[in-house]
Design a protein around this motif. Structure first.
Motif, PDB file in Angstrom:
ATOM      1  N   ALA A  34       4.375  -0.165   9.390  1.00 58.67           N
ATOM      2  CA  ALA A  34       4.838   0.132   8.033  1.00 58.67           C
ATOM      3  C   ALA A  34       4.378  -0.938   7.054  1.00 58.67           C
ATOM      4  O   ALA A  34       3.990  -0.635   5.917  1.00 58.67           O
ATOM      5  N   ALA A  35       4.404  -2.210   7.490  1.00 56.77           N
ATOM      6  CA  ALA A  35       3.939  -3.301   6.621  1.00 56.77           C
ATOM      7  C   ALA A  35       2.452  -3.156   6.322  1.00 56.77           C
ATOM      8  O   ALA A  35       2.002  -3.408   5.192  1.00 56.77           O
ATOM      9  N   LYS A  37       0.830  -0.314   6.215  1.00 57.25           N
ATOM     10  CA  LYS A  37       0.693   0.808   5.285  1.00 57.25           C
ATOM     11  C   LYS A  37       1.108   0.388   3.867  1.00 57.25           C
ATOM     12  O   LYS A  37       0.499   0.836   2.885  1.00 57.25           O
ATOM     13  N   ARG A  38       2.122  -0.480   3.755  1.00 58.55           N
ATOM     14  CA  ARG A  38       2.511  -0.963   2.427  1.00 58.55           C
ATOM     15  C   ARG A  38       1.374  -1.764   1.793  1.00 58.55           C
ATOM     16  O   ARG A  38       1.104  -1.644   0.595  1.00 58.55           O
ATOM     17  N   ALA A  39       0.715  -2.590   2.605  1.00 58.03           N
ATOM     18  CA  ALA A  39      -0.412  -3.375   2.089  1.00 58.03           C
ATOM     19  C   ALA A  39      -1.560  -2.464   1.664  1.00 58.03           C
ATOM     20  O   ALA A  39      -2.205  -2.691   0.627  1.00 58.03           O
ATOM     21  N   GLN A  41      -1.245   0.667   0.668  1.00 58.44           N
ATOM     22  CA  GLN A  41      -0.828   1.349  -0.552  1.00 58.44           C
ATOM     23  C   GLN A  41      -0.981   0.433  -1.761  1.00 58.44           C
ATOM     24  O   GLN A  41      -1.396   0.872  -2.846  1.00 58.44           O
ATOM     25  N   ALA A  42      -0.665  -0.861  -1.576  1.00 55.55           N
ATOM     26  CA  ALA A  42      -0.824  -1.811  -2.674  1.00 55.55           C
ATOM     27  C   ALA A  42      -2.297  -1.929  -3.067  1.00 55.55           C
ATOM     28  O   ALA A  42      -2.631  -2.031  -4.262  1.00 55.55           O
ATOM     29  N   ASP A  45      -3.234   1.189  -5.000  1.00 56.38           N
ATOM     30  CA  ASP A  45      -2.700   1.123  -6.362  1.00 56.38           C
ATOM     31  C   ASP A  45      -3.511   0.159  -7.222  1.00 56.38           C
ATOM     32  O   ASP A  45      -3.747   0.420  -8.408  1.00 56.38           O
ATOM     33  N   LEU A 208       4.386   6.253   5.452  1.00 50.78           N
ATOM     34  CA  LEU A 208       5.225   5.056   5.520  1.00 50.78           C
ATOM     35  C   LEU A 208       6.620   5.370   6.050  1.00 50.78           C
ATOM     36  O   LEU A 208       7.143   4.681   6.933  1.00 50.78           O
ATOM     37  N   GLN A 209       7.245   6.432   5.545  1.00 48.95           N
ATOM     38  CA  GLN A 209       8.597   6.776   5.980  1.00 48.95           C
ATOM     39  C   GLN A 209       8.636   7.176   7.450  1.00 48.95           C
ATOM     40  O   GLN A 209       9.650   6.974   8.128  1.00 48.95           O
ATOM     41  N   TYR A 212       9.191   4.042   9.478  1.00 47.73           N
ATOM     42  CA  TYR A 212      10.576   3.595   9.398  1.00 47.73           C
ATOM     43  C   TYR A 212      11.479   4.473  10.266  1.00 47.73           C
ATOM     44  O   TYR A 212      12.406   3.981  10.922  1.00 47.73           O
TER      45      TYR A 212
END
Length: 243
Positions: A34-35, A37-39, A41-42, A45, A208-209, A212
């Protein structure tokens, strides 16, 4: 307590510790995913916030670094090369994604543009929807994606206007028109001659979800193994001895 009972208790303890450790580690691994995927996504963006690329800045050798960048391109549509990607939903209905090559101004190459969505004829699946394509030079805006929206394909790729999927390399070979290895997802409200097209594109879903959710399941399973061990090996025997 006999030696057999001690050995059995030790085996149960080791099995419980192994199960708790394994499931907890899997939960941590899902949080790590998940971390990541957050990176990602950042990064997506951040690219989307950069200034739009012009046609002269599109680089086939740097396609990976240009994914998700915004573009503002001028050129003219190769309307006769339009492809209708079937079985694509939008707003709860199924229809076609319209993909047309745009021959870029000042370049020999064209680029595939996923222009929008049109409904499918429910009575005749082979009938193409009416589509007006502006003639002459047009200017479009959008963002770069790797390829037009893809679905799982059971049969070999079709060659007609209605297809399941479309790839730039294969289509360039088929048509003889050089194509850049990227696709533009056209954005903005449709207007003018293409006003009937819908462009309610969903943002990229990196799942991402899902990570989690998987992490919660693994941690819950880890807690279950620990709770079962404590109940059956510690609490219940003491209750029986006290009874």
């Amino acid at each position: 307590m006999s030696g057999v009972t001690c050995r059995r208790g030790l085996i149960v303890l080791l099995a419980a510790l192994l199960a708790v450790a394994l499931t907890a580690r899997l939960g941590i691994w899902q949080l790590d995913r998940a971390a990541q995927k957050r990176a990602l996504q950042a990064a997506i963006d951040a690219r989307g916030a950069q200034a739009p690329l012009a046609a002269t800045e599109l680089d086939a050798a740097a396609e990976a670094s240009q994914l998700h960048r915004r573009v503002r391109l001028r050129g003219h549509w190769l309307a006769e090369r339009t492809v209708f990607l079937d079985n694509r939903p939008m707003d709860g209905r199924f229809g076609f994604y319209i993909v047309t090559p745009l021959r870029l101004e000042g370049r020999a190459e064209a680029i595939l543009v996923q222009r929008g969505w049109l409904p499918r004829n429910a009575q005749d699946r082979s009938r193409l929807p009416a589509l007006a394509t502006p003639a002459g030079t047009v200017e479009i805006e959008g963002r770069l994606i790797a390829a037009p929206s893809r679905l799982y394909e059971f049969e070999a790729s079709a060659s007609g206007p209605i297809r399941q999927n479309l790839g730039a390399a294969a289509y360039a070979q088929e048509t003889g028109q050089p194509l850049l290895p990227l696709t533009v997802l056209q954005t903005g409200p449709a207007g003018g001659e293409d006003g009937q097209l819908l462009r309610d594109w969903q943002p990229p879903d990196l799942g991402l979800q899902k990570h989690y959710g998987y992490a919660f399941q693994w941690f819950a399973l880890s807690a279950l193994f620990l709770g079962l061990y404590v109940w059956f090996q510690l609490i219940r025997p003491r209750r029986r001895a006290a009874a």
